[in-house]
Design an enzyme around this catalytic site. Structure first.
Site, PDB file in Angstrom:
ATOM      1  N   LYS A 133       0.762  -0.901  -0.204  1.00 25.78           N
ATOM      2  CA  LYS A 133       0.161  -0.028  -0.089  1.00 25.78           C
ATOM      3  C   LYS A 133       0.749   1.229  -0.237  1.00 25.78           C
ATOM      4  O   LYS A 133       1.971   1.252   0.643  1.00 25.78           O
ATOM      5  CB  LYS A 133      -0.895   0.265   1.475  1.00 25.78           C
ATOM      6  CG  LYS A 133      -2.359  -0.866   0.720  1.00 25.78           C
ATOM      7  CD  LYS A 133      -2.275  -0.448   2.740  1.00 25.78           C
ATOM      8  CE  LYS A 133      -3.806  -1.723   2.467  1.00 25.78           C
ATOM      9  NZ  LYS A 133      -5.225  -2.426   1.861  1.00 25.78           N
ATOM     10  N   ARG A 139     -10.338 -11.489   2.082  1.00 24.98           N
ATOM     11  CA  ARG A 139     -11.294 -12.974   1.167  1.00 24.98           C
ATOM     12  C   ARG A 139     -10.687 -13.841   1.334  1.00 24.98           C
ATOM     13  O   ARG A 139     -11.421 -14.528   1.259  1.00 24.98           O
ATOM     14  CB  ARG A 139     -11.557 -12.609  -0.090  1.00 24.98           C
ATOM     15  CG  ARG A 139     -10.728 -12.265  -1.406  1.00 24.98           C
ATOM     16  CD  ARG A 139     -10.656 -10.927  -2.905  1.00 24.98           C
ATOM     17  NE  ARG A 139     -10.693  -9.628  -2.224  1.00 24.98           N
ATOM     18  CZ  ARG A 139     -10.993  -8.403  -3.464  1.00 24.98           C
ATOM     19  NH1 ARG A 139     -11.711  -9.122  -4.620  1.00 24.98           N
ATOM     20  NH2 ARG A 139     -11.498  -6.801  -3.089  1.00 24.98           N
TER      21      ARG A 139
HETATM   22  N1  BES Z   1      -8.008  -4.785   4.581  1.00 24.21           N
HETATM   23  C1  BES Z   1      -8.617  -3.452   3.034  1.00 24.21           C
HETATM   24  C2  BES Z   1      -9.121  -2.939   3.030  1.00 24.21           C
HETATM   25  C3  BES Z   1      -9.700  -1.879   3.122  1.00 24.21           C
HETATM   26  C4  BES Z   1      -9.448   0.183   2.575  1.00 24.21           C
HETATM   27  C5  BES Z   1     -10.119  -0.915   4.823  1.00 24.21           C
HETATM   28  C6  BES Z   1      -9.584   0.404   3.683  1.00 24.21           C
HETATM   29  C7  BES Z   1     -10.347   0.011   5.481  1.00 24.21           C
HETATM   30  C8  BES Z   1     -10.043   1.083   4.741  1.00 24.21           C
HETATM   31  C9  BES Z   1      -8.154  -4.597   2.372  1.00 24.21           C
HETATM   32  O1  BES Z   1      -7.264  -5.663   2.310  1.00 24.21           O
HETATM   33  C10 BES Z   1      -7.780  -4.291   0.770  1.00 24.21           C
HETATM   34  O2  BES Z   1      -6.349  -3.859   0.612  1.00 24.21           O
HETATM   35  N2  BES Z   1      -8.368  -3.989  -0.230  1.00 24.21           N
HETATM   36  C11 BES Z   1      -7.704  -3.458  -1.504  1.00 24.21           C
HETATM   37  C12 BES Z   1      -8.858  -4.376  -2.244  1.00 24.21           C
HETATM   38  C13 BES Z   1      -8.090  -4.261  -4.102  1.00 24.21           C
HETATM   39  C14 BES Z   1      -6.314  -3.840  -3.747  1.00 24.21           C
HETATM   40  C15 BES Z   1      -9.233  -4.793  -5.086  1.00 24.21           C
HETATM   41  C16 BES Z   1      -8.501  -2.014  -1.697  1.00 24.21           C
HETATM   42  O3  BES Z   1     -10.324  -1.795  -1.170  1.00 24.21           O
HETATM   43  O4  BES Z   1      -8.212  -1.223  -2.164  1.00 24.21           O
HETATM   44 ZN    ZN Z   2      -5.416  -5.212   1.787  1.00 22.34          ZN
END
Ligand code: BES
Ligand code: ZN
Ligand code: ZN
Length: 988
Positions: free
Chosen positions: A771, A845
C-alpha cells in the site's frame, strides 16, 4: 459492596484491576482501610495458625464491622474434626460421583472461591458450605469409596504457579458476580424468598395460617416464597432473601449468618439477634438513648442486697438472654430473691432486676424497616402477671390480643417503640411497653415477633403480610440494582433511573433540550417554572438559539437543587429525528466531560424521536454516553489527569411505572456497551501489541471469564486442514497465524448455532502489492471484524442470550517478505477450489474463504461474516452505513432491521450474477480480483463461492469500523447490530 483483598505479602503477579489489594500488615495497621459503607474483606492469607496474622485479619475485620471471608467461625470450624466429618457426610454423594473414575489413592482438590477447572459442581458445593476463599481439600481412597481426609485454608503463597491465572479469574468473578448474580443466573422470573419455619418449635412466631398468608402475599409483591425447614441450610443459595419464622436459636442462627454472608436480605439479621438477645446490652442501650424503662438494676453477686432497697417489693428478676418470658420471675420476698438469684447465677454472671409495674396489658408494637407495622394490647394470661404464653405444666396459655390501628394507639407508645427498635437496626422487631397513667416504659425489644393470623393481623388483614413482604421485595430490587452497577463500575459509569420532581434533584447537572425558536422541552419547562423563568430568560437573551448540537451551561439556577443545568439545542422541532437525537446526546456528553459534575440527570429521552419508544431512547443514550466518555489511554505512560469525571448518569422518568422498563433498557444497553468497548479496545491496539497470538489470548480470557469453550488452531493445525489461502496470507509474517474458535452455548444443546466470522488481519501492509505509505497506520484497524465478533460474544454472554453462537476468527498479519505470497501464486483453498492470487492486498477474502469453509462443520443456522474488506465500500457508503450482502433476501431484511433498531445502520448491496464473472483466471478456478474495476461487490461475490452450504450474510465494515480525522479510532461497530440480530434470533 466494596471488596478489600488482603494478602500475606506483596505478590507481583496478583493484580486485580479496580480493587484495593492490601498486605495483612497494612490492613492491620490502618484502621481506616476501607471504612466507607459495608466492606467485604477477602482474606487470602494463611489463616491456619491460631492468632497468626491471617487469623487476625478476619478477627479485626469483624471488629471493624466489615465482612471477612473467611470469617472467624469458619477458620475455627476448619480445625475441628467433627466439622470435617459433618461436611463429609453432607457432600458424600457428590464426591463419589465426581471422583469415581479416579484410580489413585489420594486426590487433592484446590478450590478457589468456589471455582475449579474440572470439578466445578463439587467446588461450588464446598464453597457454599465452607466459606474459605482458597481451600485445599484432600480425599483418600478407602474401602472402595472416597473419604474426606483434610480441609486446609491455603494462603496465596500456596497457590501453584500454573493455577495463578485461573485464580485471578476466580477472584475477579467473585468480585463482580456477587452472590445475587450467581443465584439469578440459573433461572428467570421472580426473585425467590425462603421463609424458614420449624414445625417442632413450641413457640412458633407465626401460626400455619399466617405462614400461608405470607406465601400468598409474596406473589402480590412480585416474589415467589417457599417455606423451608431447618434441614434446608444448603439450599440457601437458591434464594434471594431469607425470612426467619422459626425459633431464635441453634441452627437458625447459622441460617441467618449464612444468608447474610451470601449477601441476601435477611430478617432477622444476625446482629439484631445478638443485640435483642441480651437484656444487659438492651438496658445499656436504652439508658444511653434516654428511653424510659422501669427502674432497673443490673445484678451481680456483689449487689444482690441492693435489689429490694432500690426497687422495692414485689419486683422482677430476669436472665439476660431469656426469651418468651420463660426465665422471668416475680420476686415477693427477700428470701425468694436470694433463692432465685442463686439459681440464675448458675447460668449467668449478670442478671436484671426491675421494679414491678402492675398493668392489665402490655403494649406490643411491631416495627419493620424503621416504621410501625402493627400495634396490639397483649392482655395478661388469665390469672397470671405475664402476658401471653405462660407455661403451666406443658400447656401454653395465651392472653388475649387486641390489635388496633396505629392511629388509635397513644402516640407516645408508638414513638417510643419505633425509637427503641431503630436503635437495634432495620429489621422486624416487637417492642414491648407498659403504660402507667401517662408514662410509657419500654420493657424490651424482641426479634422475631409474633405475627399470627387472627391476632396481630386483626386490623390490617392481608395488608400486614403484604407490607412485610414489600420490604423484602424492595431490598431485593435494590440489591439487584446495585449488582447492575457492579458490572458497570469497571467502566467507571453507573446508570440509574429516578422519578420525582426535577427541581429537587440534587445532582451535578440536569440536561434538558431547547428547540430552535426557543421552545423548551417538558423538563426544561419544569425547571424554568421552578426557577422563575431563568431558562426562558437565557434563551430570550439570545444565549442559545436552539440550533442542533449547540449547548449552554447555566450554573446555580435559583429554585433548582441541581448544581448546573445544561441546555442542549435540538434544532427545528418537526425535524427532530434519530440522527438529531444522537447529535444532541453527543453534544451533551462532550459538554458534561468538561464540567466538574460527577453525576448528570439526562432528560433528553423525554423527547419524541420519530416514534421510537422509551427503551430505544434510553439504550441510545447509554451508548452515546459510553461512546462520548471512551478513552484509549492505556498505552500512555501516565494516565492523563482529569477533573472529577462523570461517573453516574440518572435517567429521569416522569412515571414510576416506567422505571422497570427503563432499567431493563439500561441493562441491555450496558451489555452492548461492554461489547462495543471491548471491540474498540481491540481495534485501537497497535499491531505490535495486538498480534494474532495476542488475539488468541484475548479469546481465551474472554471464554474463561464467561465460561464458553475456546479452541485455538496454530500453523500446524491450519496446514492439516488444508487452509492454504489463509496460510498464503500469513506466510510473509514472523507472527504465526491463529484460527480462533469460540463457542457460546446459551441455547438448547441441539439448536444450530449462529456463526460469526470476523476478519482478523492484525496489520495489512498490502503484502508485496504494498500500500502507499500515507495513512498506512490505519491498517491496524483491519482486525475490526474480528474485534466485533469478540464484542458481540461478550455482550451475548453478559445478556445470557438463549441461543448458541460460534465465533470464528482467522488471524494473521499481511506483510511483504522473502517468504510472502507473490502476485500470480495459485493456492488450493480448504474447499478444494483453486485461487490465483492476483493481488496480495486482497488478503481479506483469502483468509475468509478458508474460515467460511471451516465453518461448515457447525452447520450454521446462519453465518454472518464481518470484515474491513474493501476501500470501495467506503467510496459507496462512506462512514455511515455498513454494506450488507447475502444469498438470502429474508436475511438481508433481518440484518437491516437489526441495524435500524440498534441505530448501527446497514445498507443492502446487490450480489447479482453479472458481477460473478469479473474475476476469472486462466490457470486456476478463479482469481482473487478482477483485472479492473474490482469493487466491494466482486469481493462479496468471491466470498459467495465459499458459502453455498448455509444462509449467509457478509458485512463490509471498511467504512464504519473506524473513524479518521479528529475522532480517529475504532468505533466498535457493528457490535450493536450483531447483538440486536442475535437477540432477534434468540426470541424467534
Ligand atoms: N483492508 C483492506 C480494505 C480497507 C481499505 C479497509 C481501506 C479499510 C480502509 C483490504 O485488504 C484491501 O486492501 N482491499 C483492497 C482491494 C483491492 C486491492 C482490490 C482495496 O479495497 O483497496
Ligand atoms: Zn488488503
Ligand atoms: Zn485488508
Amino acid at each position: 459492596m466494596k471488596t478489600v483483598v488482603v494478602t500475606d505479602q506483596n505478590h507481583t503477579w496478583f493484580e486485580i484491576p479496580d480493587a484495593a489489594v492490601l498486605t495483612a500488615r497494612r490492613y492491620l495497621a490502618e484502621p481506616e482501610s476501607g471504612n466507607e459503607g459495608t466492606v467485604r474483606v477477602l482474606n487470602l492469607c494463611r489463616t491456619g495458625r491460631y492468632q497468626g496474622r491471617g487469623y487476625y485479619v478476619s478477627l479485626v475485620a469483624e471488629a471493624r464491622g466489615q465482612r471477612p471471608v473467611p470469617d472467624v467461625k469458619t477458620i475455627e470450624d476448619l480445625k475441628a474434626e467433627a466439622y470435617v466429618r459433618a461436611l463429609e457426610a453432607e457432600i458424600q454423594p457428590l464426591v463419589q460421583e465426581t471422583l469415581h473414575h479416579d484410580e489413585s489413592d489420594r486426590f487433592q482438590l484446590d478450590v478457589y472461591l468456589g471455582k475449579h477447572r474440572s470439578h466445578q459442581a463439587l467446588a461450588e458445593q464446598l464453597f457454599a458450605r465452607v466459606r474459605a476463599p482458597l481451600l485445599r481439600v484432600l480425599f483418600a481412597h478407602a474401602d472402595g469409596g472416597w473419604r474426606l481426609d483434610a480441609l486446609q485454608a491455603m494462603g496465596l503463597a500456596d497457590v501453584p504457579l500454573q493455577d495463578r491465572a485461573f485464580l485471578l479469574e476466580a477472584v475477579k468473578s467473585f468480585m463482580t458476580e456477587s452472590a445475587g448474580a450467581r443465584r439469578q443466573g440459573a433461572r428467570s422470573g421472580r426473585p425467590r424468598m425462603a421463609i424458614l419455619r420449624d414445625r417442632n418449635e413450641p413457640h412458633k412466631p407465626s401460626n400455619e395460617e399466617a405462614l400461608q398468608r405470607f406465601v400468598k402475599a409474596a406473589r402480590l409483591v412480585g416474589l415467589e416464597a417457599e417455606l423451608i425447614g431447618p434441614d434446608a441450610l444448603e439450599r440457601l443459595p437458591e434464594f434471594d432473601a431469607l425470612f426467619n419464622r422459626a425459633g431464635p436459636e441453634g441452627i437458625i442462627y447459622e441460617f441467618v449468618r449464612r444468608a447474610e454472608s451470601l449477601g441476601m436480605p435477611v430478617v432477622d439479621d444476625p446482629e439484631s439477634i445478638l443485640k435483642c438477645g441480651n437484656k444487659v446490652y438492651m438496658q445499656e442501650l436504652l439508658n444511653r438513648h434516654r428511653i424510659a424503662t422501669p427502674r432497673t438494676l443490673i445484678v451481680h453477686k456483689g449487689n444482690v442486697d441492693d435489689v429490694v432497697p432500690t426497687l422495692g417489693l414485689p419486683c422482677v428478676l430476669k436472665l439476660p438472654d431469656s426469651g418468651f418470658g420463660l426465665d422471668v420471675v416475680k420476686i415477693e420476698s427477700e428470701d425468694n430473691l436470694r433463692k432465685e438469684a442463686e439459681r440464675f447465677f448458675n447460668q449467668s454472671e449478670l442478671l436484671i432486676a426491675q421494679e414491678w409495674l402492675p398493668s392489665d396489658f402490655d403494649w406490643r408494637v411491631g416495627v419493620f424497616d424503621r416504621r410501625p407495622l402493627f400495634v396490639a394490647k397483649y392482655y395478661m394470661a388469665p390469672g397470671h402477671w405475664k402476658v401471653n404464653r405462660v407455661v403451666e405444666g406443658q400447656q401454653l396459655i395465651d392472653g388475649k390480643t387486641e390489635a388496633m390501628t396505629i392511629g388509635e394507639a397513644p402516640e407516645q407508645v408508638i414513638n417510643t417503640a419505633v425509637r427503641a427498635a431503630n436503635l437495634i437496626g432495620r429489621g422486624l422487631y416487637g417492642a414491648d411497653l407498659k403504660q402507667v397513667e401517662d408514662r410509657v416504659y419500654l420493657i424490651e425489644v424482641n426479634c422475631n415477633p409474633n405475627i399470627d393470623a387472627g391476632n396481630e393481623d386483626q386490623v390490617l388483614g392481608e395488608t400486614l403480610y403484604r407490607e412485610v413482604l414489600g420490604v423484602f421485595a424492595r431490598r431485593i430490587a435494590r440489591l439487584q440494582a446495585a449488582l447492575r452497577n457492579v458490572e458497570r463500575r469497571d467502566r467507571f459509569m453507573e446508570f440509574v433511573v429516578k422519578g420525582g420532581s426535577l427541581e429537587t434533584q440534587r445532582t451535578g447537572c440536569i440536561v434538558v433540550g431547547v428547540y430552535e425558536g426557543g421552545k423548551l422541552s417538558p423538563s426544561a419547562m419544569e425547571i424554568d417554572a421552578a426557577s422563575g423563568r431563568a431558562l426562558d430568560e437565557a434563551v430570550s437573551r439570545g444565549d442559545l438559539e436552539g440550533e442542533l448540537g449547540t449547548t449552554l451551561l447555566l450554573a446555580r439556577i435559583p429554585g433548582a437543587a441541581s448544581e448546573r443545568v445544561l441546555l442542549v439545542g435540538l434544532g427545528p422541532e418537526r425535524e427532530f429525528v434519530e440522527s438529531s437525537y444522537h447529535t444532541a446526546l453527543c453534544a451533551a456528553t462532550r459538554m458534561l466531560r468538561t464540567t466538574g459534575a460527577d453525576e448528570a440527570t439526562l432528560c433528553l429521552n423525554e423527547l419524541p424521536v420519530n416514534g421510537r419508544n422509551g427503551a430505544w431512547k434510553i439504550e441510545q443514550a447509554v451508548l452515546a454516553v459510553m461512546d462520548g466518555t471512551y478513552r484509549f489511554d492505556r498505552l500512555k505512560s501516565e494516565p492523563p489527569k482529569r477533573k472529577r469525571a462523570l461517573a453516574r448518569v440518572v435517567f429521569h422518568v416522569a412515571e414510576g411505572s416506567e422505571t422497570s422498563a427503563a432499567e431493563a433498557a439500561i441493562d441491555r444497553a450496558v451489555a452492548i456497551a461492554e461489547g462495543v468497548t471491548f471491540a474498540k479496545d481491540l481495534g485501537n491496539l497497535p499491531a505490535n501489541v495486538c498480534t494474532p497470538t495476542y488475539l488468541a489470548e484475548q479469546a481465551r480470557e474472554l471464554a474463561n471469564h464467561h465460561g464458553f469453550e475456546v479452541k485455538i488452531l496454530g500453523r500446524n493445525d491450519i496446514e492439516k486442514l488444508g487452509m492454504n489461502a489463509f496460510l498464503a496470507v500469513a506466510s510473509g509474517s514472523r507472527q504465526p497465524p491463529k484460527l480462533i474458535v469460540m463457542e457460546y452455548h446459551g441455547g438448547p444443546r441441539d439448536a444450530l448455532p449462529v456463526v460469526l466470522v470476523g476478519k482478523g488481519i492484525t496489520f495489512d501492509t498490502g503484502g508485496v502489492d504494498i500500500k502507499s505509505s500515507s495513512d498506512m497506520e490505519q491498517m491496524k484497524f483491519d482486525k475490526c471484524g474480528a474485534a466485533s465478533v469478540f464484542g458481540a460474544l461478550r455482550a451475548a454472554a453478559l445478556m445470557k442470550l438463549p441461543l448458541n453462537v460460534v465465533g470464528i476468527v482467522p488471524a494473521a498479519e499481511n506483510m511483504p517478505d522473502g517468504n510472502a505470497m507473490k502476485p500470480g501464486d495459485v493456492v488450493t483453498t480448504m474447499s478444494g477450489q483453486t485461487v490465483e492470487i492476483l493481488d496480495t492486498d486482497s488478503e481479506g477474502r483469502l483468509v475468509l474463504s478458508d474460515a467460511l469453509t471451516y465453518a461448515e462443520k457447525y452447520t450454521p443456522a446462519v453465518l454472518v461474516d464481518v470484515a474491513t474488506l474493501t476501500g470501495a465500500i467506503v467510496s459507496a457508503l462512506g462512514e455511515i452505513a455498513t454494506g450488507v450482502f447475502s444469498n438470502s433476501d429474508a436475511l438481508v431484511r433481518e440484518v437491516v432491521e437489526a441495524g435500524d433498531s440498534a441505530w448501527d445502520r446497514a445498507w443492502h448491496m446487490p450480489l447479482w450474477p453479472e458481477y460473478q464473472d469479473t474475476f476469472k483466471s486462466d490457470i486456476a478456478d478463479f482469481a482473487n480480483v478482477g483485472p479492473h474495476g474490482d469493487c466491494a461487490i466482486t469481493a462479496a461475490c468471491f466470498l459467495s463461492r465459499f458459502t453455498k452450504r448455509y444462509p449467509w450474510v457478509h458485512l463490509d465494515i471498511a467504512g464504519t469500523a473506524s473513524k479518521s480525522g479528529e475522532d480517529k479510532g475504532a468505533t466498535g461497530r457493528p457490535v450493536a447490530l450483531l447483538v440486536h440480530f442475535l437477540e432477534g434470533r434468540a426470541a424467534a
